[in-house]
Design an enzyme around this catalytic site. Sequence first.
Site, PDB file in Angstrom:
ATOM      1  N   GLU A  45       0.738  -1.208  -0.160  1.00  0.00           N
ATOM      2  CA  GLU A  45      -0.034   0.068   0.116  1.00  0.00           C
ATOM      3  C   GLU A  45       0.832   1.261   0.080  1.00  0.00           C
ATOM      4  O   GLU A  45       2.100   1.415   0.174  1.00  0.00           O
ATOM      5  CB  GLU A  45      -0.734  -0.070   1.154  1.00  0.00           C
ATOM      6  CG  GLU A  45      -1.828  -1.108   0.991  1.00  0.00           C
ATOM      7  CD  GLU A  45      -2.709  -1.093   2.256  1.00  0.00           C
ATOM      8  OE1 GLU A  45      -3.247  -0.338   2.936  1.00  0.00           O
ATOM      9  OE2 GLU A  45      -3.255  -2.428   2.624  1.00  0.00           O
ATOM     10  N   HIS A  46       0.265   2.407  -0.160  1.00  0.00           N
ATOM     11  CA  HIS A  46       0.854   3.730  -0.349  1.00  0.00           C
ATOM     12  C   HIS A  46       0.320   4.650   0.608  1.00  0.00           C
ATOM     13  O   HIS A  46      -1.126   4.552   1.211  1.00  0.00           O
ATOM     14  CB  HIS A  46       0.778   4.190  -1.612  1.00  0.00           C
ATOM     15  CG  HIS A  46       1.385   5.562  -2.012  1.00  0.00           C
ATOM     16  ND1 HIS A  46       1.439   6.898  -1.419  1.00  0.00           N
ATOM     17  CD2 HIS A  46       2.922   5.498  -2.637  1.00  0.00           C
ATOM     18  CE1 HIS A  46       2.536   7.744  -1.852  1.00  0.00           C
ATOM     19  NE2 HIS A  46       3.304   6.803  -2.561  1.00  0.00           N
ATOM     20  N   SER A  47       1.179   5.411   1.346  1.00  0.00           N
ATOM     21  CA  SER A  47       0.627   6.229   2.584  1.00  0.00           C
ATOM     22  C   SER A  47      -0.550   7.428   1.856  1.00  0.00           C
ATOM     23  O   SER A  47      -1.249   7.739   2.792  1.00  0.00           O
ATOM     24  CB  SER A  47       1.796   6.908   3.260  1.00  0.00           C
ATOM     25  OG  SER A  47       2.490   7.620   2.223  1.00  0.00           O
ATOM     26  N   ALA A  48      -0.526   7.543   0.929  1.00  0.00           N
ATOM     27  CA  ALA A  48      -1.358   8.962   0.345  1.00  0.00           C
ATOM     28  C   ALA A  48      -2.309   8.359  -0.882  1.00  0.00           C
ATOM     29  O   ALA A  48      -3.151   9.280  -0.808  1.00  0.00           O
ATOM     30  CB  ALA A  48      -0.275   9.690  -0.395  1.00  0.00           C
ATOM     31  N   ARG A  53      -8.382   5.848   0.987  1.00  0.00           N
ATOM     32  CA  ARG A  53      -7.352   5.745   1.854  1.00  0.00           C
ATOM     33  C   ARG A  53      -7.717   5.399   3.270  1.00  0.00           C
ATOM     34  O   ARG A  53      -7.403   4.471   3.691  1.00  0.00           O
ATOM     35  CB  ARG A  53      -6.130   6.818   1.610  1.00  0.00           C
ATOM     36  CG  ARG A  53      -4.937   6.759   2.426  1.00  0.00           C
ATOM     37  CD  ARG A  53      -4.061   5.358   2.122  1.00  0.00           C
ATOM     38  NE  ARG A  53      -4.302   4.381   2.963  1.00  0.00           N
ATOM     39  CZ  ARG A  53      -3.980   3.307   3.046  1.00  0.00           C
ATOM     40  NH1 ARG A  53      -3.246   2.861   2.061  1.00  0.00           N
ATOM     41  NH2 ARG A  53      -4.009   2.290   3.967  1.00  0.00           N
TER      42      ARG A  53
END
Lengths: 394, 394
Positions: free
Chosen positions: B227-230, B278
Amino acid sequence: MNNPFENITILDFTHVYSGPYCTMLFADLGARVIKVERPGSGDDTRHYLPFKNNESGYFAYLNRNKESITLDLKSPEGKEIALGLMKQSDIVIENFSAGTMEKLGLSYEEARKVHPDIIYASISGFGQTGPLCHKAAYDNIAQAMSGLLRVTGYPDQPPVKVGVSIADANAGIHAAFCLMAALYYHEHTGKGQYIDISMMETTMSVLENFVIQYTLNGVVPERMGNEHSASAPFDVYVTKDDYVAVATASNRLFSRMQDAMGMDIMSDPRFAENTLRRKNYVELKPIIGAWMKEHTTADIVSLFDQAGVPVAPLLRIDELVHHPQIRQRGMMETQHHPIIGDFEMPGFPAHFSEIQTPVRKAAPLLGADTDDVLAVMLGFSKEKIQELKDRDIV
Amino acid sequence: MNNPFENITILDFTHVYSGPYCTMLFADLGARVIKVERPGSGDDTRHYLPFKNNESGYFAYLNRNKESITLDLKSPEGKEIALGLMKQSDIVIENFSAGTMEKLGLSYEEARKVHPDIIYASISGFGQTGPLCHKAAYDNIAQAMSGLLRVTGYPDQPPVKVGVSIADANAGIHAAFCLMAALYYHEHTGKGQYIDISMMETTMSVLENFVIQYTLNGVVPERMGNEHSASAPFDVYVTKDDYVAVATASNRLFSRMQDAMGMDIMSDPRFAENTLRRKNYVELKPIIGAWMKEHTTADIVSLFDQAGVPVAPLLRIDELVHHPQIRQRGMMETQHHPIIGDFEMPGFPAHFSEIQTPVRKAAPLLGADTDDVLAVMLGFSKEKIQELKDRDIV
């Protein structure tokens, strides 16, 4: 001071990470980097976390030392201004999807018409040619398409991407090398050129011996957790309180390690040589693992460091930032940002004895240099600039 | 042909991966790279897998286009020869432990005495100064000490190192950029210089927004799998037959994705915007995951490609090597090696319109160029060279 990089002007059409990392390195050397951004919203990363006072630290870090102008590249005036600036720039760099600069009338061919010896680099996911040239790419897509994602992770778990956007950064630093090579070439030949850099190829280029394992012997390398195909132990172990990384690639190093552990492992014929330790690692791992679990990471690091065994704790980001090695070498620099205030960021990642690489100025607010660039480089009057602003062209 | 890089001579004291990757890039441009190796065994990677006909493909890949001389640097004659060659080289590069070149009498200070404007780069784990400067480092140690290892992997699993030796490669390409910058600086000022490059700092430099998350807000970023934080979904999913990577960072892309899936997800207020997707990804993930499990990777890639959604299969190394994108762009080159025979390797990872970067010659056998280099560069007679060979000095 005589800094030859100050005479280099880069017209920077890049956004997010790969291109901005590349031009950050040039800006740190002293080059003039004029970042061209969309009026209104600017580079996407102006809206990427982390934020302080509603301002992005992501943007502020990667765009230090640069200037910012806004320009609507889809308008005829915007295109004319871009070509006018290309005429006065040494380097153009962009990381739009392949074909975008052509559609805007700002391709290398157009740039050459106004500046025959310009150096022009494009960074993209898959390159400017080939069946995938128009395929959209983010970092994880490039990691997946270059084989890197599949070979990272534990064998009994799904593959996992590299935690940071390494395909982006790696394309950016390769682009920086290529641009510097093109500058050197220009010095000696007077010729500019086009450079086509892809995330897929630059990532493929750093797969160590993985590609060659296949082309030489038909072996398709699989992910192997923290282990290494050629050495053992070269691994991460669970300790009494956390984890520890160790690397022994020779009898010399393994001998030091077993001595530090107070054990005799090498007299066992299964573990007498590096190749045997690698071959029989499934039996060796629990022996070492049991010892590791009885000791704390700090004790193991201290003991192995004294014995000259390559060892490391798995530093968290806060431990990294405060580490004496980072501090004493001046790798963190403090910069005052007009909105964020003072904040620390990693500096230029190498140390030259002659070239200076300070963080001289904070990242620009959106369009902070539009007036100056249009007035000085293109001779635009205040009235003309105001008119362009009123029409949202700059 | 007028290739200005042909006038650059690099005296290359590097081994294994970081340094050899750096000098491979220069050799590909046309620079003369004279690799200095230990008599008898040579670069460690001559003994690294994969092998064919007992010859290492690891070495053959990374040392193409270079020359090899053997030299016992610990002997007085070996040192004199090294200094004699430094006198006639533009660049010296080494990646021994910090202090080794000093002990050998071959430090930058010694090199300057025979060649005042020489450019001299050192790559090491932690740099030439600071409390860790003498600490031994392999790639996994550098990954651990730069924070990269801890932020790679699944949150509910132990951290995992990047599958390939990225800390090595990344230090090498940063060194290449710095050396090219130093060459440019030399062109304009006549000055040489020393460059100190560490794996710890160059890796820290490519941690995207991870360091800034901490310095700005005190947040210590943790690993988050694929996953990506943003953004979300920015992930890898299990499909009917394998895995697939997708990236949607905007409503535009996610809208395309839900249309391609034949679903309406965005009308649910939890998933209406990227920030909400998110935030609520733990609820969104199983909805998308269930759909993915019902479709094959090939079908998903085809469907999403048509819809313009960033998507990728997780290519295996064999799929990468045979991929039409790699083939059509000429990224794989075939070279004839005198022992291995014909084999394919990744070529230079970027495409210039002017600079040529062919794999011109196979990697050298150990000491293949010793006679020629000593005779032509230092004027040694055949008898003198034979005497040095008899004494194992070359």
